[in-house]
Design an enzyme around this catalytic site. Structure first.
Site, short mmCIF file in Angstrom:
data_model
loop_
_atom_site.label_atom_id
_atom_site.label_comp_id
_atom_site.label_asym_id
_atom_site.label_seq_id
_atom_site.Cartn_x
_atom_site.Cartn_y
_atom_site.Cartn_z
N PHE A 1 0.84 -1.19 0.00
CA PHE A 1 0.00 0.00 0.00
C PHE A 1 0.88 1.24 0.00
CE2 PHE A 1 -2.46 -3.22 2.35
CZ PHE A 1 -3.70 -3.15 1.72
N ASP A 2 0.48 2.24 -0.79
CA ASP A 2 1.02 3.59 -0.63
C ASP A 2 0.31 4.17 0.60
OD1 ASP A 2 2.05 6.18 -1.08
OD2 ASP A 2 0.33 6.70 -2.32
N GLY A 3 0.85 5.26 1.13
CA GLY A 3 0.26 5.86 2.33
C GLY A 3 -0.84 6.87 2.02
#
Length: 312
Positions: free
Chosen positions: A178-180
């Site tokens: 996941f990206d943040g």
């Protein structure tokens, strides 16, 4: 709400309880490579496309971008049922398709050919098939059509756009990256960055350090993954989750870590890239799927052969 025009139950697969399961809906173009067929559909129309699919109904379609991801969640189901045969907290995969049931026979045959654990095939004639997602309890929707994804997000369903690419199948262990900001977390800091630049974003983060970030579009999906992961010891878990963010660890990492802790979401590994390209680290991780809101990051991941899904 009306049922899709035609729902085919896959009797070869144990049906899951949608109230307990993590339901993932994928479109046919996300799970199989239908680029040639889609081109035929756009150039020659629906009738020619249907004729082609019927003539080739016993010829399995090649795997698409989300194929290895679906295989990996199937592996997690096997491990969950091994440790508890009565387990209800499983992945449940359904295929949502704008194909007619006639042209959909090839889709069903392809899934059976590869032994994919897909419980339902929904063939929907409506222009906007996403209206059926909520009635099936879908928690994540993967599509190769941008309009589909935007419609699903508007309906409050976690969704991402899958780009067709050649994918090397990684190990069976399910790896999700996941990206943040704007994916796991809300895009509040991104907005400050756009309006006030890096210095403004840094000041904002320092001021808000003790306040958890808002929820992003994929938080609910990540939380459900985390819940499944907790059923195993760290060493034996068939799920590994990663955070790969453009944030710098020194200035902007603390709030991200505190937010995850506040949510009770354990992430296996976190990489704070400080704006550096994500491609090389993703090539190292070899995830089954990488979620990001930045198209440049998606492009970088694709260049490394990493299956990617854009969260618009």
């Amino acid at each position: 709400m009306a049922e899709p025009e035609s729902t085919v139950i896959n009797t070869d697969v144990k049906q899951k309880d949608p109230n307990k399961a993590l339901v993932i809906a994928v479109t046919t173009r996300a799970i199989f490579n239908l680029e040639e067929e889609h081109k035929l559909y756009l150039e020659k129309g629906k009738e020619e496309y249907t004729r082609h699919q019927q003539a080739n109904q016993d010829k399995p379609l090649p795997p698409g971008t989300a194929f290895a991801f679906i295989q990996a969640v199937q592996y997690v189901n096997e491990k969950l049922l091994e440790s508890n045969p009565a387990e209800k907290d499983l992945f449940d995969i359904l295929v949502l398709s704008n194909n007619s049931p006639e042209s959909g026979v090839r889709i069903i045959n392809s899934a059976k050919h590869y032994g994919l654990e897909i419980s339902k095939f929904c063939f929907v004639s409506d222009e906007d098939s996403t209206q059926y997602l909520k009635s099936h309890g879908v928690k994540l929707f993967l599509s190769a059509d941008r309009t589909d994804v935007c419609n699903a997000l508007r309906r409050g369903v976690s969704a991402a756009l899958v780009f067709q690419q050649e994918v090397q199948a990684p190990s069976t262990l399910l790896r999700v990256v996941f990206d943040g900001d704007a994916v796991l977390f809300s895009d509040e800091t991104d907005q400050v960055f756009r309006e006030q630049g890096l210095e403004g974003a840094l000041q904002y983060e320092r001021a808000m350090e003790a306040v958890p970030m808002g929820e992003g579009p994929l938080k609910a999906f990540a939380m459900h993954l985390g819940k499944m992961r907790k059923k195993f010891s760290q060493e034996k878990s068939p799920i590994r989750t990663y955070l790969v963010t453009a944030r710098s660890g020194r200035d902007m990492g603390i709030r991200a870590i505190k937010t995850l802790r506040e949510w009770g979401l354990a992430i296996d590994e976190a990489f704070f890239m400080d704006g550096a390209p994500k491609g090389p680290i993703l090539a190292q991780i070899q995830p089954h799927i990488f979620f990001d809101d930045g198209l440049h990051n998606i492009q970088g991941a694709q260049n490394m052969g990493v299956p990617s899904a854009w969260v618009p």
